[in-house]
Motif scaffolding. Structure first.
Motif, PDB file in Angstrom:
ATOM      1  N   LYS A   1      -1.817   4.514  -7.967  1.00 10.49           N
ATOM      2  CA  LYS A   1      -1.654   4.556  -6.763  1.00 10.49           C
ATOM      3  C   LYS A   1      -2.077   3.001  -6.107  1.00 10.49           C
ATOM      4  O   LYS A   1      -3.310   2.765  -6.099  1.00 10.49           O
ATOM      5  N   VAL A   2      -1.372   1.790  -5.492  1.00 14.61           N
ATOM      6  CA  VAL A   2      -1.318   1.090  -4.643  1.00 14.61           C
ATOM      7  C   VAL A   2      -1.993   1.018  -4.012  1.00 14.61           C
ATOM      8  O   VAL A   2      -1.501   1.699  -2.152  1.00 14.61           O
ATOM      9  N   GLU A   3      -3.386   1.294  -3.639  1.00 14.43           N
ATOM     10  CA  GLU A   3      -4.028   1.437  -2.563  1.00 14.43           C
ATOM     11  C   GLU A   3      -4.155   0.618  -1.425  1.00 14.43           C
ATOM     12  O   GLU A   3      -3.557   1.013   0.183  1.00 14.43           O
ATOM     13  N   ARG A   4      -4.377  -0.361  -1.245  1.00 14.48           N
ATOM     14  CA  ARG A   4      -4.349  -1.503  -0.351  1.00 14.48           C
ATOM     15  C   ARG A   4      -3.927  -3.129  -1.178  1.00 14.48           C
ATOM     16  O   ARG A   4      -3.994  -2.919  -2.171  1.00 14.48           O
ATOM     17  N   VAL A   5      -3.718  -4.197   0.066  1.00 19.42           N
ATOM     18  CA  VAL A   5      -3.863  -5.738  -0.739  1.00 19.42           C
ATOM     19  C   VAL A   5      -5.290  -6.074  -0.034  1.00 19.42           C
ATOM     20  O   VAL A   5      -4.991  -6.251   1.007  1.00 19.42           O
ATOM     21  N   GLU A   6      -5.670  -6.734  -0.317  1.00 21.96           N
ATOM     22  CA  GLU A   6      -7.039  -7.169  -0.047  1.00 21.96           C
ATOM     23  C   GLU A   6      -7.073  -8.583  -0.599  1.00 21.96           C
ATOM     24  O   GLU A   6      -7.479  -9.026  -1.938  1.00 21.96           O
ATOM     25  N   THR A   7      -7.939  -9.865  -0.057  1.00 19.97           N
ATOM     26  CA  THR A   7      -8.122 -10.746  -0.356  1.00 19.97           C
ATOM     27  C   THR A   7      -9.957 -11.381  -0.761  1.00 19.97           C
ATOM     28  O   THR A   7     -10.480 -10.285   0.284  1.00 19.97           O
ATOM     29  N   VAL A   8     -10.226 -11.159  -1.502  1.00 19.30           N
ATOM     30  CA  VAL A   8     -11.122 -11.742  -2.337  1.00 19.30           C
ATOM     31  C   VAL A   8     -12.252 -12.953  -2.163  1.00 19.30           C
ATOM     32  O   VAL A   8     -11.046 -14.000  -3.380  1.00 19.30           O
ATOM     33  N   ALA A   9     -13.775 -13.381  -2.642  1.00 19.13           N
ATOM     34  CA  ALA A   9     -14.087 -14.210  -3.220  1.00 19.13           C
ATOM     35  C   ALA A   9     -14.354 -14.025  -4.450  1.00 19.13           C
ATOM     36  O   ALA A   9     -15.740 -13.342  -5.046  1.00 19.13           O
ATOM     37  N   ILE A  10     -13.582 -15.085  -5.342  1.00 13.35           N
ATOM     38  CA  ILE A  10     -13.639 -14.902  -6.828  1.00 13.35           C
ATOM     39  C   ILE A  10     -14.519 -16.753  -7.192  1.00 13.35           C
ATOM     40  O   ILE A  10     -12.955 -17.759  -7.128  1.00 13.35           O
ATOM     41  N   ALA A  11     -15.817 -16.532  -7.549  1.00  6.43           N
ATOM     42  CA  ALA A  11     -16.163 -17.651  -7.889  1.00  6.43           C
ATOM     43  C   ALA A  11     -15.321 -19.422  -6.946  1.00  6.43           C
ATOM     44  O   ALA A  11     -15.502 -20.034  -7.842  1.00  6.43           O
ATOM     45  N   GLY A  12     -15.490 -18.744  -5.777  1.00  3.06           N
ATOM     46  CA  GLY A  12     -15.700 -19.135  -4.430  1.00  3.06           C
ATOM     47  C   GLY A  12     -14.137 -19.948  -3.737  1.00  3.06           C
ATOM     48  O   GLY A  12     -13.967 -20.774  -3.727  1.00  3.06           O
TER      49      GLY A  12
ATOM     50  N   VAL B   1      -5.235  -3.516  -4.828  1.00  3.94           N
ATOM     51  CA  VAL B   1      -6.415  -2.536  -5.625  1.00  3.94           C
ATOM     52  C   VAL B   1      -4.956  -0.993  -5.542  1.00  3.94           C
ATOM     53  O   VAL B   1      -4.807  -0.755  -5.268  1.00  3.94           O
ATOM     54  N   ILE B   2      -5.963  -0.473  -6.968  1.00  2.00           N
ATOM     55  CA  ILE B   2      -4.995  -0.093  -7.616  1.00  2.00           C
ATOM     56  C   ILE B   2      -5.877   0.831  -7.989  1.00  2.00           C
ATOM     57  O   ILE B   2      -7.121   1.184  -9.164  1.00  2.00           O
ATOM     58  N   THR B   3      -5.547   2.592  -7.560  1.00  4.93           N
ATOM     59  CA  THR B   3      -6.440   3.597  -7.834  1.00  4.93           C
ATOM     60  C   THR B   3      -5.647   4.798  -9.154  1.00  4.93           C
ATOM     61  O   THR B   3      -4.313   5.011  -9.049  1.00  4.93           O
TER      62      THR B   3
ATOM     63  N   ALA C   1       0.560  -0.890   0.430  1.00  4.63           N
ATOM     64  CA  ALA C   1      -0.197  -0.056  -0.166  1.00  4.63           C
ATOM     65  C   ALA C   1       0.627   0.981   0.078  1.00  4.63           C
ATOM     66  O   ALA C   1       1.483   1.390   1.250  1.00  4.63           O
ATOM     67  N   GLY C   2       0.163   2.468  -1.101  1.00  5.93           N
ATOM     68  CA  GLY C   2       0.614   3.389  -0.935  1.00  5.93           C
ATOM     69  C   GLY C   2       2.283   3.384  -2.240  1.00  5.93           C
ATOM     70  O   GLY C   2       3.166   4.237  -2.138  1.00  5.93           O
ATOM     71  N   ASP C   3       2.806   2.125  -2.695  1.00  8.58           N
ATOM     72  CA  ASP C   3       3.469   2.251  -3.787  1.00  8.58           C
ATOM     73  C   ASP C   3       3.208   2.924  -4.447  1.00  8.58           C
ATOM     74  O   ASP C   3       1.253   2.650  -5.627  1.00  8.58           O
ATOM     75  N   TYR C   4       4.128   3.529  -5.693  1.00 10.46           N
ATOM     76  CA  TYR C   4       2.758   3.964  -6.928  1.00 10.46           C
ATOM     77  C   TYR C   4       3.944   3.433  -8.087  1.00 10.46           C
ATOM     78  O   TYR C   4       4.552   2.373  -8.026  1.00 10.46           O
ATOM     79  N   VAL C   5       3.342   2.625  -8.871  1.00 11.67           N
ATOM     80  CA  VAL C   5       3.357   1.493  -9.993  1.00 11.67           C
ATOM     81  C   VAL C   5       3.110   1.758 -11.354  1.00 11.67           C
ATOM     82  O   VAL C   5       2.330   2.935 -11.533  1.00 11.67           O
TER      83      VAL C   5
ATOM     84  N   ARG D   1       4.358  -2.846 -12.897  1.00 10.94           N
ATOM     85  CA  ARG D   1       5.828  -2.536 -13.029  1.00 10.94           C
ATOM     86  C   ARG D   1       6.094  -1.571 -11.750  1.00 10.94           C
ATOM     87  O   ARG D   1       4.636  -1.067 -12.028  1.00 10.94           O
ATOM     88  N   LYS D   2       7.135  -1.586 -11.151  1.00  9.72           N
ATOM     89  CA  LYS D   2       7.258  -0.205 -10.438  1.00  9.72           C
ATOM     90  C   LYS D   2       7.993   0.981 -11.273  1.00  9.72           C
ATOM     91  O   LYS D   2       7.704   0.196 -12.482  1.00  9.72           O
ATOM     92  N   LEU D   3       8.246   1.747 -10.170  1.00  7.51           N
ATOM     93  CA  LEU D   3       8.497   2.679 -12.010  1.00  7.51           C
ATOM     94  C   LEU D   3       9.693   2.761 -11.793  1.00  7.51           C
ATOM     95  O   LEU D   3      10.597   1.949 -11.513  1.00  7.51           O
ATOM     96  N   SER D   4      10.103   3.297 -13.292  1.00 11.46           N
ATOM     97  CA  SER D   4      11.109   2.998 -14.057  1.00 11.46           C
ATOM     98  C   SER D   4      11.733   3.752 -13.279  1.00 11.46           C
ATOM     99  O   SER D   4      12.076   4.813 -12.425  1.00 11.46           O
ATOM    100  N   SER D   5      13.014   3.270 -13.651  1.00 10.45           N
ATOM    101  CA  SER D   5      14.767   3.834 -12.897  1.00 10.45           C
ATOM    102  C   SER D   5      14.988   4.958 -13.882  1.00 10.45           C
ATOM    103  O   SER D   5      14.487   5.659 -14.318  1.00 10.45           O
ATOM    104  N   THR D   6      15.868   6.162 -12.741  1.00 13.20           N
ATOM    105  CA  THR D   6      16.044   6.987 -12.727  1.00 13.20           C
ATOM    106  C   THR D   6      17.302   7.233 -14.535  1.00 13.20           C
ATOM    107  O   THR D   6      16.919   7.360 -15.287  1.00 13.20           O
ATOM    108  N   ASP D   7      17.900   6.176 -14.455  1.00 11.18           N
ATOM    109  CA  ASP D   7      18.222   5.510 -15.714  1.00 11.18           C
ATOM    110  C   ASP D   7      17.481   5.273 -17.148  1.00 11.18           C
ATOM    111  O   ASP D   7      18.326   5.830 -18.341  1.00 11.18           O
ATOM    112  N   ARG D   8      16.553   4.491 -16.921  1.00 15.06           N
ATOM    113  CA  ARG D   8      15.528   4.795 -18.194  1.00 15.06           C
ATOM    114  C   ARG D   8      14.966   6.250 -18.418  1.00 15.06           C
ATOM    115  O   ARG D   8      14.746   6.384 -19.524  1.00 15.06           O
ATOM    116  N   ILE D   9      14.009   7.153 -16.590  1.00 16.51           N
ATOM    117  CA  ILE D   9      13.449   8.091 -17.680  1.00 16.51           C
ATOM    118  C   ILE D   9      14.860   9.551 -17.946  1.00 16.51           C
ATOM    119  O   ILE D   9      14.725   9.877 -19.491  1.00 16.51           O
ATOM    120  N   LYS D  10      16.530   8.822 -17.722  1.00 20.86           N
ATOM    121  CA  LYS D  10      17.369   9.794 -18.832  1.00 20.86           C
ATOM    122  C   LYS D  10      17.121   9.578 -20.128  1.00 20.86           C
ATOM    123  O   LYS D  10      17.722   9.789 -21.157  1.00 20.86           O
TER     124      LYS D  10
END
Length: 230
Positions: free
Chosen positions: A86-97, A104-106, A73-77, A127-136
């Motif tokens: 932004k990752v708001e939280r990590v949650e477990t949900v029931a899908i098809a049993g 959970v990303i906003t 939670a709190g990571d930018y992706v 993925r995570k945000l790019s490295s400074t070298d990739r932005i360069k």
């Protein structure tokens, strides 16, 4: 004179007597109580063991999930199709049993929320945000010379859109570079402008998240690089 024969009489004590009905009933009742008391302790112990085992299993599962998480939670992706979120939280949900752990990303720009299963995060391109070298490298690409292929616009447009959807900053920079028009050059067509805007906004969001500045300043920085290269 006839001999007198002695006859001895054996007295029957209480211990030799058959137990009365009341005595038998009492003994039977006590035995049942003892048996019931003994058997009742087994389920309690068994239930406690099961509860402890379940608790341990949940703990192990939680540790396994935590170890498998690449984000918290709190990571930018970056999600290829939607860009920076932004990752708001990590949650477990029931899908098809089944229980499925998701990120959970906003996405503020699109005003949307996306749930990405942890098990499919890498396959989806999250993925995570790019490295400074990739932005360069992306900024160096912006300052380079446009490389426009001599093919029909519809084909070029598809290629540009594919680069935008990849989410890669260098690919985004290539689109921006090729579609940028200096003040002394012909104006962009409507479709060129739309693709150009989508690419530069996507790139500006990642630069803003990495450098911790707002998107407007990040876009101005990119435009400045383009202007110097013109």
């Amino acid at each position: 004179m006839a001999a007198t024969r002695k006859t001895s009489t054996v007295k029957t004590t209480s211990s030799d007597k058959k137990p009365s009905a009341s005595t038998t009933k009492t003994v039977s009742t006590e035995a049942k109580k003892a048996s019931s008391s003994s058997s009742s302790t087994i389920p309690v112990a068994s239930s406690a063991s099961r509860m402890a085992a379940h608790a341990q299993a949940r703990s192990n599962a939680a540790q396994a999930i935590a170890a498998a998480l690449d984000f918290e939670a709190g990571d930018y992706v970056v999600y290829p199709v939607h860009g920076v979120g932004k990752v708001e939280r990590v949650e477990t949900v029931a899908i098809a049993g089944f229980s499925v752990t998701t990120y959970v990303i906003t996405f503020e720009k699109e005003r949307m929320t996306l749930k990405v299963p942890v098990s499919k995060a890498k396959a989806s391109g999250l993925r995570k945000l790019s490295s400074t070298d990739r932005i360069k490298s992306a900024l160096e690409t912006l300052s380079g010379k446009a490389q426009v292929r001599r093919v029909m616009w519809s084909r070029r447009a598809q290629e540009y859109e594919a680069k935008i959807l990849s989410g890669d900053p260098v690919s985004l920079a290539e689109v921006v570079r090729d579609l940028h028009r200096a003040s002394d050059q012909p104006e962009q067509s409507y479709s060129e402008r739309q693709i150009y805007q989508a690419a530069i906004e996507r790139l500006a969001r990642e630069v803003a998240a990495i450098e911790k500045i707002d998107e407007v300043k990040a876009a101005a920085k990119l435009e400045s690089v383009l202007a110097k290269a013109a």
